[in-house]
Design a protein around this motif. Sequence first.
Motif, mmCIF file in Angstrom:
data_model
loop_
_atom_site.group_PDB
_atom_site.id
_atom_site.type_symbol
_atom_site.label_atom_id
_atom_site.label_comp_id
_atom_site.label_asym_id
_atom_site.label_seq_id
_atom_site.Cartn_x
_atom_site.Cartn_y
_atom_site.Cartn_z
ATOM 1 N N ASN A 22 0.855 -1.198 0.000
ATOM 2 C CA ASN A 22 0.000 0.000 0.000
ATOM 3 C C ASN A 22 0.886 1.241 0.000
ATOM 4 O OD1 ASN A 22 -2.963 -1.124 0.700
ATOM 5 N ND2 ASN A 22 -1.454 -2.235 1.921
ATOM 6 N N SER A 23 1.793 1.297 -0.972
ATOM 7 C CA SER A 23 2.864 2.297 -0.925
ATOM 8 C C SER A 23 2.459 3.681 -1.427
ATOM 9 C CB SER A 23 4.074 1.806 -1.725
ATOM 10 O OG SER A 23 3.709 1.575 -3.071
ATOM 11 N N PHE A 24 1.251 3.828 -1.961
ATOM 12 C CA PHE A 24 0.821 5.162 -2.401
ATOM 13 C C PHE A 24 0.285 5.902 -1.180
ATOM 14 C CE2 PHE A 24 -1.803 8.339 -4.614
ATOM 15 C CZ PHE A 24 -0.860 8.805 -5.509
ATOM 16 N N GLY A 25 1.107 6.805 -0.650
ATOM 17 C CA GLY A 25 0.783 7.464 0.611
ATOM 18 C C GLY A 25 0.629 8.964 0.472
ATOM 19 N N ILE A 26 0.549 9.607 1.614
ATOM 20 C CA ILE A 26 0.454 11.070 1.682
ATOM 21 C C ILE A 26 1.637 11.578 2.497
ATOM 22 C CG2 ILE A 26 -0.953 13.065 2.290
ATOM 23 C CD1 ILE A 26 -3.379 11.156 2.358
ATOM 24 N N LEU A 27 2.450 12.431 1.880
ATOM 25 C CA LEU A 27 3.589 13.067 2.547
ATOM 26 C C LEU A 27 3.113 14.394 3.124
ATOM 27 C CD1 LEU A 27 6.697 13.400 3.092
ATOM 28 C CD2 LEU A 27 6.798 14.526 0.862
ATOM 29 N N ILE A 28 3.296 14.583 4.417
ATOM 30 C CA ILE A 28 2.799 15.787 5.090
ATOM 31 C C ILE A 28 3.934 16.504 5.810
ATOM 32 C CG2 ILE A 28 1.220 16.681 6.858
ATOM 33 C CD1 ILE A 28 -0.567 14.252 6.302
ATOM 34 N N ASN A 29 4.045 17.793 5.527
ATOM 35 C CA ASN A 29 4.926 18.665 6.311
ATOM 36 C C ASN A 29 4.182 19.976 6.577
ATOM 37 O OD1 ASN A 29 5.113 19.976 3.843
ATOM 38 N ND2 ASN A 29 7.347 19.987 3.767
ATOM 39 N N THR A 30 4.876 20.949 7.097
ATOM 40 C CA THR A 30 4.246 22.236 7.417
ATOM 41 C C THR A 30 4.905 23.345 6.625
ATOM 42 O OG1 THR A 30 3.778 21.440 9.659
ATOM 43 C CG2 THR A 30 3.630 23.804 9.289
ATOM 44 N N ILE A 31 4.078 24.178 5.985
ATOM 45 C CA ILE A 31 4.568 25.316 5.212
ATOM 46 C C ILE A 31 3.908 26.569 5.764
ATOM 47 C CG2 ILE A 31 4.689 26.385 2.933
ATOM 48 C CD1 ILE A 31 4.581 23.576 1.733
ATOM 49 N N ASP A 32 4.728 27.477 6.285
ATOM 50 C CA ASP A 32 4.225 28.722 6.885
ATOM 51 C C ASP A 32 3.131 28.448 7.915
ATOM 52 O OD1 ASP A 32 5.961 30.218 5.273
ATOM 53 O OD2 ASP A 32 4.489 30.318 3.642
ATOM 54 N N ASN A 67 10.182 23.248 0.741
ATOM 55 C CA ASN A 67 10.191 23.227 2.196
ATOM 56 C C ASN A 67 10.622 21.873 2.742
ATOM 57 O OD1 ASN A 67 8.691 25.880 3.432
ATOM 58 N ND2 ASN A 67 7.954 25.398 1.381
ATOM 59 N N LEU A 68 11.254 21.067 1.872
ATOM 60 C CA LEU A 68 11.834 19.795 2.299
ATOM 61 C C LEU A 68 13.341 19.965 2.355
ATOM 62 C CD1 LEU A 68 10.084 16.849 0.400
ATOM 63 C CD2 LEU A 68 9.956 17.371 2.832
ATOM 64 N N THR A 69 13.906 19.886 3.526
ATOM 65 C CA THR A 69 15.349 20.013 3.669
ATOM 66 C C THR A 69 15.865 18.915 4.589
ATOM 67 O OG1 THR A 69 15.058 21.576 5.503
ATOM 68 C CG2 THR A 69 15.364 22.522 3.305
ATOM 69 N N ASP A 70 17.140 18.628 4.484
ATOM 70 C CA ASP A 70 17.755 17.613 5.339
ATOM 71 C C ASP A 70 17.443 17.886 6.807
ATOM 72 O OD1 ASP A 70 18.872 16.206 3.250
ATOM 73 O OD2 ASP A 70 20.797 17.230 3.357
ATOM 74 N N GLY A 71 16.997 16.849 7.500
ATOM 75 C CA GLY A 71 16.725 16.975 8.924
ATOM 76 C C GLY A 71 15.294 17.318 9.274
ATOM 77 N N GLY A 154 14.395 14.047 -5.339
ATOM 78 C CA GLY A 154 14.222 12.771 -4.651
ATOM 79 C C GLY A 154 14.634 12.909 -3.198
ATOM 80 N N PHE A 155 14.059 12.066 -2.375
ATOM 81 C CA PHE A 155 14.379 12.125 -0.943
ATOM 82 C C PHE A 155 14.216 10.759 -0.309
ATOM 83 C CE2 PHE A 155 9.967 13.252 -1.638
ATOM 84 C CZ PHE A 155 9.305 12.362 -0.815
ATOM 85 N N GLU A 156 14.861 10.606 0.829
ATOM 86 C CA GLU A 156 14.664 9.448 1.694
ATOM 87 C C GLU A 156 14.128 9.957 3.015
ATOM 88 O OE1 GLU A 156 18.470 7.603 1.977
ATOM 89 O OE2 GLU A 156 18.561 7.104 -0.160
ATOM 90 N N ILE A 157 13.286 9.163 3.658
ATOM 91 C CA ILE A 157 12.769 9.499 4.980
ATOM 92 C C ILE A 157 13.221 8.404 5.935
ATOM 93 C CG2 ILE A 157 10.704 9.845 6.384
ATOM 94 C CD1 ILE A 157 9.299 10.720 3.719
ATOM 95 N N ILE A 158 14.107 8.758 6.844
ATOM 96 C CA ILE A 158 14.596 7.800 7.835
ATOM 97 C C ILE A 158 13.502 7.605 8.880
ATOM 98 C CG2 ILE A 158 16.400 7.308 9.536
ATOM 99 C CD1 ILE A 158 18.083 9.465 7.895
#
Length: 202
Positions: A22-32, A67-71, A154-158
């Motif tokens: 079920n790998s089709f997911g939703i990536l969520i972060n915060t912008i402003d 708004n995706l950065t290392d860490g 591209g990105f990886e999420i640990i």
Amino acid sequence: MFIPEHYKNKDLSEIHNFLKNNSFGILINTIDGKPWGTHIPLELSKSKDEKDILVGHIAKANLQSKNLTDGDEVLCIFNGPHSYVSSSWYKQEEVPTWNYIAVHVYGTVKIQTAEELMKSLYELVDKYEQKSEHPISLDDMSKKTMRQVTGIIGFEIIVNDIQAVNKLSQGRSHDHPKIIEELEKQGSAEKAIAKEMKKLNS
């Protein structure tokens, strides 16, 4: 997410299998200060040091990419089958409910190099082309077509934390036969929930 104890799935092997299927997911972060989500494939894999990671990519035109950065800490949501459960299927009066399977993954972002991105794109395409009658390969694509890769990052999420819920009427085991019978009369999502309830009882 809120998970009553009797709905928690603590079987890591089962959770990993769920994420792969079920790998089709939703990536969520915060912008402003506002939550932002993007629907994308997020593939479970291993890092070079054998940590669990999710691998994905998004368009550079997507505000989320800026708004995706290392860490950064992000949340990824994965949904499985779900179904309404009518309380008319119960032996005693009760309110209706909803059965479902879901996984939330919290993790730390690592932006991929160009080489890492290409490797992950090959793996992604090769995985899903296996189901095609006439599978394609990125090796078959023209340089003009492949220039589209410059428009993504591209990105990886640990993986730091996994929360998994299997809500399958665990508190109503005496009603399971009737619930399963009724679900199996309906569509594919309902049949999928019935199948999971059968597994729970086996």
